[in-house]
Design an enzyme around this catalytic site. Structure first.
Site, PDB file in Angstrom:
ATOM      1  N   CYS A 103       0.902  -1.259  -0.241  1.00 40.65           N
ATOM      2  CA  CYS A 103       0.061   0.031   0.088  1.00 40.65           C
ATOM      3  C   CYS A 103       0.892   1.208   0.042  1.00 40.65           C
ATOM      4  O   CYS A 103       1.898   1.482   0.935  1.00 40.65           O
ATOM      5  CB  CYS A 103      -0.832  -0.094   1.328  1.00 40.65           C
ATOM      6  SG  CYS A 103      -1.834   1.429   1.525  1.00 40.65           S
ATOM      7  N   CYS A 110      -2.420  15.537   3.076  1.00 41.24           N
ATOM      8  CA  CYS A 110      -3.556  15.125   2.126  1.00 41.24           C
ATOM      9  C   CYS A 110      -4.657  16.450   2.217  1.00 41.24           C
ATOM     10  O   CYS A 110      -4.795  16.954   3.620  1.00 41.24           O
ATOM     11  CB  CYS A 110      -4.279  13.851   2.322  1.00 41.24           C
ATOM     12  SG  CYS A 110      -5.726  13.754   1.324  1.00 41.24           S
ATOM     13  N   CYS A 114     -11.231  14.221   5.134  1.00 44.80           N
ATOM     14  CA  CYS A 114     -12.114  13.344   5.600  1.00 44.80           C
ATOM     15  C   CYS A 114     -11.916  13.054   6.898  1.00 44.80           C
ATOM     16  O   CYS A 114     -10.931  13.084   7.585  1.00 44.80           O
ATOM     17  CB  CYS A 114     -11.846  11.882   4.773  1.00 44.80           C
ATOM     18  SG  CYS A 114     -11.994  11.786   3.109  1.00 44.80           S
ATOM     19  N   CYS A 117     -10.100   9.991   8.895  1.00 44.18           N
ATOM     20  CA  CYS A 117      -8.678   9.826   8.571  1.00 44.18           C
ATOM     21  C   CYS A 117      -7.508  10.450   8.867  1.00 44.18           C
ATOM     22  O   CYS A 117      -7.509  11.830   9.148  1.00 44.18           O
ATOM     23  CB  CYS A 117      -8.679  10.035   6.974  1.00 44.18           C
ATOM     24  SG  CYS A 117      -7.212   9.403   6.269  1.00 44.18           S
ATOM     25  N   CYS A 335      -3.551   3.928   7.125  1.00 37.15           N
ATOM     26  CA  CYS A 335      -2.656   5.049   6.744  1.00 37.15           C
ATOM     27  C   CYS A 335      -2.652   6.475   7.566  1.00 37.15           C
ATOM     28  O   CYS A 335      -3.717   6.768   7.931  1.00 37.15           O
ATOM     29  CB  CYS A 335      -3.109   5.345   5.411  1.00 37.15           C
ATOM     30  SG  CYS A 335      -4.834   5.859   5.292  1.00 37.15           S
TER      31      CYS A 335
HETATM   32  N1  SAH Z   1      -7.417   9.519  -0.610  1.00 28.19           N
HETATM   33  C1  SAH Z   1      -7.670   8.035  -1.410  1.00 28.19           C
HETATM   34  C2  SAH Z   1      -6.923   6.957  -1.044  1.00 28.19           C
HETATM   35  C3  SAH Z   1      -6.016   7.029   0.618  1.00 28.19           C
HETATM   36  S1  SAH Z   1      -7.391   6.511   1.998  1.00 28.19           S
HETATM   37  C4  SAH Z   1      -9.160   7.507  -0.812  1.00 28.19           C
HETATM   38  O1  SAH Z   1      -9.754   8.371  -0.144  1.00 28.19           O
HETATM   39  O2  SAH Z   1      -9.509   6.465  -1.293  1.00 28.19           O
HETATM   40  C5  SAH Z   1      -7.305   4.866   1.650  1.00 28.19           C
HETATM   41  C6  SAH Z   1      -8.677   4.332   2.303  1.00 28.19           C
HETATM   42  O3  SAH Z   1      -8.690   4.363   3.642  1.00 28.19           O
HETATM   43  C7  SAH Z   1      -9.953   5.110   1.815  1.00 28.19           C
HETATM   44  O4  SAH Z   1     -10.935   4.182   1.524  1.00 28.19           O
HETATM   45  C8  SAH Z   1     -10.143   5.701   3.174  1.00 28.19           C
HETATM   46  O5  SAH Z   1     -11.545   6.314   3.167  1.00 28.19           O
HETATM   47  C9  SAH Z   1      -9.729   4.909   4.288  1.00 28.19           C
HETATM   48  N2  SAH Z   1      -9.624   5.216   5.484  1.00 28.19           N
HETATM   49  C10 SAH Z   1      -8.879   6.398   6.200  1.00 28.19           C
HETATM   50  N3  SAH Z   1      -8.870   6.401   7.419  1.00 28.19           N
HETATM   51  C11 SAH Z   1      -9.700   5.377   7.885  1.00 28.19           C
HETATM   52  C12 SAH Z   1      -9.891   4.798   9.068  1.00 28.19           C
HETATM   53  N4  SAH Z   1      -9.515   5.661  10.191  1.00 28.19           N
HETATM   54  N5  SAH Z   1     -10.528   3.728   9.146  1.00 28.19           N
HETATM   55  C13 SAH Z   1     -10.694   2.870   8.204  1.00 28.19           C
HETATM   56  N6  SAH Z   1     -10.416   3.293   6.786  1.00 28.19           N
HETATM   57  C14 SAH Z   1      -9.804   4.457   6.505  1.00 28.19           C
END
Ligand code: SAH
Length: 348
Positions: A103, A110, A114, A117, A335
């Site tokens: 990954c 970023c 979100c 995240c 991540c």
């Molecule tokens: N920006 C891109 C890729 C990076 S995030 C995206 O949004 O898809 C990769 C994945 O991890 C995304 O599906 C994101 O929503 C999820 N993610 C991020 N933080 C998380 C968390 N605390 N718990 C579960 N999934 C998470």
């Protein structure tokens, strides 16, 4: 200085001819060494003079391993990598039956915001170059001594917010002259930049597009993902269907279950209806993930039973869904968690 690892093979050949005044077959030698994570001094089948020349005009984008955590339960490896300017990102190496999967991060930080995240907390510091993304794969592969066969762009950053570099990375890493990882073994995950999804469809790549959906209606989605205020679910789902129609590639959806927010059985029914409305009988796949609680937010994960129940409702409604196996729980493998801890450490 030319950043060698960001060059596609034909560009590397041109560089070798024009800048190094060498015959273009040297490009093959150089890219072989790059795949092994070597610098100019280690390229033993090049003359000393050529190695010196490379040192004076070429830059290698391998990151340095700043920290490495290995899960005791499933041998997942998490790397904190730093680049020359001090920016750090994370990569996670996961073991599946079908091989090793990495990954990778596509940006340092970023801007997507979100709420659940950890990667977005300090905003985006900068884009990563194609070579810097490639460097994560090469350094991890060298470190573990085994071939990496799959790549997911689900680390730190929004890949479609760094479009040109990410496309270049995909083209380089899948080339037989580089790591030769087939595009069908590469996934790009996005929070839903609709205009860029359309651009991606035109690139004629064989990769899997993965959409971070996480909600079945706009109210919920906008409350956890600011991008939804710009591109709502309707515009996103239409773009996904266009992507499928153009590329013929099955779209994958990520759905993170957050306790009490988006995880009710009724929600699962609404989600099924949403998919049917836009996709009809076209294939799609849903990955259910339990939210990882991060220090900076209050989201709680759904219980295992609730996740199973959600999955069952989707399946009963004809939606192809699976619950993602959690890997590396004991090393904060989601991540952004390590990078964010690192930044806090250096700030205190
Ligand atoms: N920006 C891109 C890729 C990076 S995030 C995206 O949004 O898809 C990769 C994945 O991890 C995304 O599906 C994101 O929503 C999820 N993610 C991020 N933080 C998380 C968390 N605390 N718990 C579960 N999934 C998470």
């Amino acid at each position: 200085m030319t950043e060698l690892m960001s060059l596609e093979f034909n560009e590397l050949e041109a560089f070798v001819k024009n800048e190094l005044s060498e015959s273009s077959f040297r490009a093959k030698q150089i890219s072989k060494w790059i795949c092994k994570g070597c610098n100019a001094d280690q390229m033993s089948d090049l003359s000393m003079a050529l190695r010196d020349k490379l040192n004076s005009c070429a830059l290698f984008s391998y990151p340095e391993i700043k920290r490495k955590l290995v899960s005791k339960t499933d041998r997942t490896v998490k790397y904190l990598f730093t680049y020359l300017d001090g920016e750090s990102v994370e990569s996670v190496l996961m073991r599946y039956e079908h091989g090793l999967s990495i990954c990778v991060s596509t940006e340092a930080g970023c801007n997507m915001g979100c709420k659940f995240c950890a990667s977005t907390i300090g905003g985006k510091k900068r884009d990563l170059t194609a070579g810097e993304i490639l460097g994560q794969v090469i350094v991890a592969q060298k470190d573990c001594g085994e071939r990496i066969s799959n790549i997911v762009m689900m680390g730190i950053g929004e890949p479609l917010d760094n479009f040109d570099n990410v496309i270049k990375f995909i083209k380089i890493v899948s080339s037989p002259n580089s790591l030769n990882i087939g595009q069908r073994h590469i996934s790009l995950s996005t929070c839903g930049l609709v205009d860029k999804i359309d651009l991606l469809a035109k690139e004629d790549l064989q990769i899997t597009l993965s959409i971070s959906l996480h909600a079945y209606d706009d109210n919920i989605r906008s409350s956890i993902m600011p991008i939804n205020k710009k591109w709502n679910i309707d515009s996103l789902m239409r773009a996904c269907k266009r992507y499928f129609d153009t590329t013929g590639r099955r779209v994958s959806f990520e759905y993170t279950l957050i306790g009490g927010k988006n995880d009710s059985p009724e929600g699962a029914k609404r989600l099924s209806e949403l998919f049917r409305k836009y996709f009809g009988k076209a294939p799609l796949h849903v990955n259910l993930i339990n939210v990882n609680t991060v220090r900076e937010n209050q989201f709680v994960s759904s219980g295992r039973e609730r996740v199973e129940a959600f999955c069952k409702v989707l399946s009963q409604n004809g939606i192809n869904a699976t619950v993602r196996r959690r890997l590396g729980d004991d090393i904060a493998a989601a991540c952004g968690q390590l990078r964010s801890a690192e930044i806090q450490n250096t700030n205190t």
